[in-house]
Write a protein that holds these residues in place. Structure first.
Motif, short mmCIF file in Angstrom:
data_model
loop_
_atom_site.label_atom_id
_atom_site.label_comp_id
_atom_site.label_asym_id
_atom_site.label_seq_id
_atom_site.Cartn_x
_atom_site.Cartn_y
_atom_site.Cartn_z
N GLY A 183 -5.83 -53.93 -61.00
CA GLY A 183 -6.70 -53.33 -62.12
C GLY A 183 -8.11 -53.27 -61.68
N LEU A 184 -8.45 -54.22 -60.46
CA LEU A 184 -9.91 -54.40 -60.19
C LEU A 184 -10.31 -53.63 -59.10
N LEU A 185 -9.30 -53.41 -58.27
CA LEU A 185 -9.49 -52.52 -56.83
C LEU A 185 -8.31 -51.66 -56.59
N PRO A 186 -8.65 -50.35 -57.15
CA PRO A 186 -8.12 -49.16 -57.12
C PRO A 186 -7.78 -48.91 -55.72
N SER A 187 -8.45 -49.31 -54.60
CA SER A 187 -8.04 -49.00 -53.27
C SER A 187 -6.79 -49.91 -52.96
N LEU A 188 -6.83 -51.07 -53.49
CA LEU A 188 -5.86 -51.98 -53.09
C LEU A 188 -4.30 -51.59 -53.92
N ASP A 189 -4.64 -51.05 -55.20
CA ASP A 189 -3.68 -50.57 -55.89
C ASP A 189 -2.88 -49.33 -55.01
N GLU A 190 -3.55 -48.49 -54.67
CA GLU A 190 -3.13 -47.31 -53.72
C GLU A 190 -2.32 -47.98 -52.37
N ALA A 191 -3.01 -48.88 -51.79
CA ALA A 191 -2.35 -49.20 -50.59
C ALA A 191 -1.06 -50.23 -50.83
N VAL A 192 -1.03 -51.06 -51.92
CA VAL A 192 0.21 -51.83 -52.19
C VAL A 192 1.32 -51.14 -52.83
N ASN A 193 0.72 -50.44 -54.19
CA ASN A 193 1.44 -49.92 -55.16
C ASN A 193 2.14 -48.37 -54.90
N MET A 194 1.70 -47.53 -54.08
CA MET A 194 2.09 -46.49 -53.95
C MET A 194 3.54 -46.14 -53.65
N LEU A 195 4.06 -46.85 -52.71
CA LEU A 195 5.53 -46.97 -52.28
C LEU A 195 6.24 -47.43 -53.50
N GLU A 196 5.75 -48.44 -53.97
CA GLU A 196 6.48 -49.25 -54.95
C GLU A 196 7.01 -48.42 -56.08
N HIS A 219 10.24 -56.18 -64.74
CA HIS A 219 9.85 -56.70 -63.37
C HIS A 219 8.65 -56.00 -62.70
N LEU A 220 8.22 -54.87 -63.17
CA LEU A 220 6.86 -54.45 -62.76
C LEU A 220 5.80 -55.24 -63.32
N VAL A 221 5.90 -55.64 -64.62
CA VAL A 221 4.85 -56.47 -65.24
C VAL A 221 4.89 -57.84 -64.43
N LEU A 222 6.03 -58.53 -64.07
CA LEU A 222 6.05 -59.74 -63.71
C LEU A 222 5.16 -59.56 -62.18
N ARG A 223 5.45 -58.43 -61.47
CA ARG A 223 5.24 -58.48 -60.23
C ARG A 223 3.46 -58.30 -59.98
N GLU A 224 2.96 -57.77 -61.29
CA GLU A 224 1.47 -57.78 -61.18
C GLU A 224 0.80 -58.56 -62.15
N ARG A 225 1.37 -59.19 -62.96
CA ARG A 225 0.78 -60.20 -63.81
C ARG A 225 1.15 -61.64 -63.94
N ARG A 226 2.35 -62.04 -63.15
CA ARG A 226 2.87 -63.33 -63.09
C ARG A 226 2.71 -63.73 -61.61
N ASN A 250 -5.13 -40.59 -56.06
CA ASN A 250 -4.90 -41.74 -56.31
C ASN A 250 -3.30 -41.67 -56.52
N HIS A 251 -2.38 -41.74 -55.58
CA HIS A 251 -1.06 -41.51 -55.70
C HIS A 251 0.01 -42.69 -56.58
N ALA A 252 -0.69 -44.03 -56.33
CA ALA A 252 -0.33 -45.10 -57.08
C ALA A 252 -0.30 -44.64 -58.45
N ARG A 253 -1.72 -44.31 -58.97
CA ARG A 253 -1.76 -44.18 -60.26
C ARG A 253 -0.91 -42.93 -60.80
N ASP A 254 -0.98 -41.87 -60.03
CA ASP A 254 0.11 -40.85 -60.51
C ASP A 254 1.28 -41.40 -60.60
N GLU A 255 2.01 -41.97 -59.67
CA GLU A 255 3.48 -42.37 -59.75
C GLU A 255 3.58 -43.25 -61.04
N ARG A 256 2.57 -44.15 -61.20
CA ARG A 256 2.62 -45.28 -62.15
C ARG A 256 2.82 -44.38 -63.45
#
Length: 209
Positions: free
Chosen positions: A88-101, A37-44, A2-8
Motif C-alpha cells: 500500500g505504500l509502494l505502488p511499484s512494489l505492488d506491481e512487481a510482486v502482485n501483478m501475476l498473483e 488468503h489474499l488478506v493474509l498474504r498482505e496483512r499477516r 498499474n496492472h496489479a491494481r487493475d486485476e485487484r
C-alpha cells in the motif's frame, strides 16, 4: 499503467458479483477462502510462511480461518481492494510482486464458473505476462517430469523442466501459458504436442511457484 491494481479491482468486482460460496480453481477454496488468503498474504506476514512451507501450513490455515471468523465476506473483499502492508505504500512494489498473483487468482475465480471464456488482454499486459513467464519458466517448471518448450502465439519461446530426456511442446497465448505454468494445466487453453505418456505426466505435474 498499474496492472496489479487493475486485476485487484476486477477480482474484487468478481468477488462481489459471485458472493462468498462460489467455487474457485484453488482446491477446496470458495471465494470467501480466496479473499481471506489474499488478506493474509498482505496483512499477516507472520502467517505467510505456511503458503510455501508445509511445516507452517497449519498455522497459516488457522490464521486464514480466523480472518473469515472475524470479518464478514464484504469486509474481507474491502480489505483486498485496498493494498495492505508495504504494497500500500509502494505502488511499484505492488506491481512487481502482485501483478501475476492477482491475474492468476482472478482467473481462478473466472474459470471455475460455467461458460467462461479467455479475456482479450491489452497488448502491454500480454507483453508483460510473457516477459514474466519467459524469465520465470525454469522456476515454475522445475518440478516438471519432462522437458517443456513454451511457444507463445505471436512470437516467443521459453524452456523449462529437465534439460535431458523427452520434451513436450506447449503452445498458447501468454496468459494461457501463465495459467499452465502456475499449475492450472487442466484449465489452460493450450495445445500440447509430444508422446501421449509424456503429455499425461506433464498435465498431472505439480507446477508453479
Amino acid at each position: 499503467m498499474n496492472h496489479a491494481r487493475d486485476e485487484r479491482s476486477a477480482l474484487c468486482d468478481s468477488f462481489d458479483a459471485l458472493g462468498p460460496d462460489a467455487p474457485t480453481l484453488c482446491t477446496g477454496w470458495t471465494t470467501y477462502d480466496l479473499a481471506a488468503h489474499l488478506v493474509l498474504r498482505e496483512r499477516r506476514p507472520d502467517a505467510m510462511g505456511g503458503i510455501a512451507l508445509k511445516p507452517l501450513a497449519g498455522y497459516t490455515a488457522s490464521v486464514q480461518n480466523g480472518l473469515k471468523a472475524k470479518h464478514p465476506y464484504p469486509e474481507l473483499v474491502g480489505l483486498v481492494r485496498k493494498p495492505g502492508g508495504v504494497y500500500g505504500l509502494l505502488p511499484s512494489l505492488d506491481e512487481a510482486v502482485n501483478m501475476l498473483e492477482f491475474f492468476v487468482h482472478h482467473e481462478d475465480v473466472r474459470r471455475a464458473q460455467p461458460s467462461w471464456e479467455p479475456r482479450a488482454l491489452p497488448a502491454d499486459l500480454d507483453r508483460l505476462i510473457w516477459a514474466r513467464v519467459s524469465s520465470g519458466a525454469r522456476l515454475m517448471l522445475r518440478k516438471s517430469p519432462v522437458g517443456v518448450v513454451l511457444h507463445r502465439l505471436g512470437g516467443g519461446v521459453a524452456v523449462g523442466g529437465p534439460r535431458q530426456g523427452p520434451r513436450v511442446e506447449v503452445t498458447g497465448t501468454a496468459s494461457e501459458l501463465l495459467m499452465f505454468c502456475f499449475g492450472r494445466q487442466e484449465h489452460a487453453r493450450v495445445e500440447l504436442t509430444g508422446e501421449p505418456g509424456d503429455v499425461t505426466r506433464l498435465r498431472g505435474a505439480s507446477l508453479g511457484i
